[in-house]
Design an enzyme around this catalytic site. Structure first.
Site, PDB file in Angstrom:
ATOM      1  N   HIS A  87      36.897  45.678  46.824  1.00  0.00           N
ATOM      2  CA  HIS A  87      36.021  44.269  46.647  1.00  0.00           C
ATOM      3  C   HIS A  87      37.333  43.179  46.998  1.00  0.00           C
ATOM      4  O   HIS A  87      37.040  42.308  48.043  1.00  0.00           O
ATOM      5  CB  HIS A  87      35.576  44.092  45.503  1.00  0.00           C
ATOM      6  CG  HIS A  87      35.086  42.607  45.103  1.00  0.00           C
ATOM      7  ND1 HIS A  87      33.403  42.642  45.171  1.00  0.00           N
ATOM      8  CD2 HIS A  87      35.495  41.440  45.109  1.00  0.00           C
ATOM      9  CE1 HIS A  87      33.230  41.091  45.308  1.00  0.00           C
ATOM     10  NE2 HIS A  87      34.390  40.611  45.116  1.00  0.00           N
ATOM     11  N   GLU A  88      38.400  43.136  46.399  1.00  0.00           N
ATOM     12  CA  GLU A  88      39.479  42.474  46.583  1.00  0.00           C
ATOM     13  C   GLU A  88      40.025  42.589  48.104  1.00  0.00           C
ATOM     14  O   GLU A  88      40.315  41.403  48.778  1.00  0.00           O
ATOM     15  CB  GLU A  88      40.283  42.154  45.498  1.00  0.00           C
ATOM     16  CG  GLU A  88      40.239  41.752  44.246  1.00  0.00           C
ATOM     17  CD  GLU A  88      39.352  40.460  44.023  1.00  0.00           C
ATOM     18  OE1 GLU A  88      39.619  39.553  44.844  1.00  0.00           O
ATOM     19  OE2 GLU A  88      38.334  40.505  43.605  1.00  0.00           O
ATOM     20  N   HIS A  91      37.787  40.784  50.457  1.00  0.00           N
ATOM     21  CA  HIS A  91      38.027  39.307  50.544  1.00  0.00           C
ATOM     22  C   HIS A  91      39.329  38.885  51.368  1.00  0.00           C
ATOM     23  O   HIS A  91      39.203  38.191  52.197  1.00  0.00           O
ATOM     24  CB  HIS A  91      38.420  38.836  49.202  1.00  0.00           C
ATOM     25  CG  HIS A  91      37.268  38.582  48.412  1.00  0.00           C
ATOM     26  ND1 HIS A  91      36.064  38.039  48.974  1.00  0.00           N
ATOM     27  CD2 HIS A  91      36.980  38.936  47.075  1.00  0.00           C
ATOM     28  CE1 HIS A  91      35.073  37.991  47.886  1.00  0.00           C
ATOM     29  NE2 HIS A  91      35.534  38.487  46.886  1.00  0.00           N
ATOM     30  N   ASP A 163      30.816  35.032  43.849  1.00  0.00           N
ATOM     31  CA  ASP A 163      31.037  34.728  45.078  1.00  0.00           C
ATOM     32  C   ASP A 163      29.762  34.336  45.696  1.00  0.00           C
ATOM     33  O   ASP A 163      29.758  33.467  46.601  1.00  0.00           O
ATOM     34  CB  ASP A 163      31.232  36.291  45.830  1.00  0.00           C
ATOM     35  CG  ASP A 163      32.614  36.774  45.193  1.00  0.00           C
ATOM     36  OD1 ASP A 163      33.517  35.842  44.930  1.00  0.00           O
ATOM     37  OD2 ASP A 163      32.982  37.805  45.346  1.00  0.00           O
TER      38      ASP A 163
HETATM   39 ZN    ZN Z   1      34.703  38.606  44.666  1.00  0.00          ZN
END
Ligand code: ZN
Length: 267
Positions: A87-88, A91, A163
């Site tokens: 996930h990170e 981003h 988010d």
């Molecule tokens: Zn996030």
């Protein structure tokens, strides 16, 4: 820098500390946040029994002020950790490959505050207004987390809730407050507070639907853009997630290294 130097007079500072560098890496900090950072650094120094505040301690203190305290005691399953890493990484990579985004400063999967992980971007300078490209990039970057989960695990989690809330908020404001949709035009619609909307600004059902359509279109475009980036750089995504699982926090330099190694190009 002057504010930092004022606060620094109250503490013992190591020779390695460069206030100019710190000032450059804290754009947008309020005076209170700067004071907080210096105090935090002094506390960390005292706690570890070191004689003076060093550059690396100031960096730790800055992270704490910006992102909240680390919560190392939080128990996270291996699966959750893995999902957080992708996930990170999602981003970070979307921001990395989009020209005009704030540079990625650091990515971490150490839980802080309520977040399981964080991707920290730092503006290069103080900004008082933002253009459409920059806002659109923000949408893409915010969606990059959820997208990475989807691409890699073919499953989505609640982890992207915040988010998505931010994406909806930014997209709606782009359309309703900042006149950034050609379909709707430069008209303001107050949507953030429907209960206390001012009289005379009640919109027709048709307008409400047109706004919804525009917001959805904007978010879909950002989604497509982010997906394209992550699919094209899947190898870098894997490498970055792997590095995060191994080392928990990855700096800008390390990301750059990974990107070069995996043959990606910097935007
Ligand atoms: Zn996030």
């Amino acid at each position: 820098e002057k504010i930092l130097r004022v606060h620094a007079q109250k503490i013992k500072v190591d020779q390695d500390v460069e206030w100019t560098t710190i000032a450059k890496s804290t754009p947008g900090f309020s005076g209170a946040q700067l004071a907080n950072m210096v105090n935090e650094a002094a506390l960390l120094t005292a706690r570890s029994g070191m004689p003076a505040v060093t550059m690396s301690v100031l960096e730790q203190a800055k992270d704490k002020v910006m992102m909240g305290a680390e919560r190392r005691s939080m128990i996270i399953t291996e699966k959750e950790k893995k999902i957080t890493a992708y996930h990170e990484a999602g981003h970070a990579l979307v921001a990395w490959f989009l020209p005009g985004s704030d540079p990625v400063h650091k990515v971490t999967i150490i839980p802080r505050g309520r977040a399981l992980g964080l991707t920290m971007q730092l503006p290069q300078e103080e900004k008082y207004s933002q253009d459409r490209t920059y806002l659109f990039n923000n949408l893409c970057t915010l969606l990059g987390g959820r997208l990475a989960e989807e691409i890699v695990f073919d499953e989505i989690t609640t982890g992207a809730g915040n988010d998505i809330e931010r994406v909806s908020d930014i997209a709606r404001r782009m359309v309703c407050e900042w006149g950034m949709s050609s379909e709707i035009g430069p008209v303001t619609f107050h949507t953030s507070d429907p209960l206390h909307g001012q009289p005379g600004q009640i919109m027709s059902e048709q307008t409400a639907r047109a706004i919804d359509d525009e917001v959805k279109k904007l978010i879909q475009a950002a989604y497509d853009q982010a997906r394209e980036i992550l699919v094209a750089h899947r190898q870098v995504l894997e490498a970055l997630a792997g590095a995060l699982l191994e080392r928990e926090t990855i700096s800008r330099d390390e990301i750059e290294h990974l990107v070069l190694e995996k043959g990606g190009e910097h935007a």
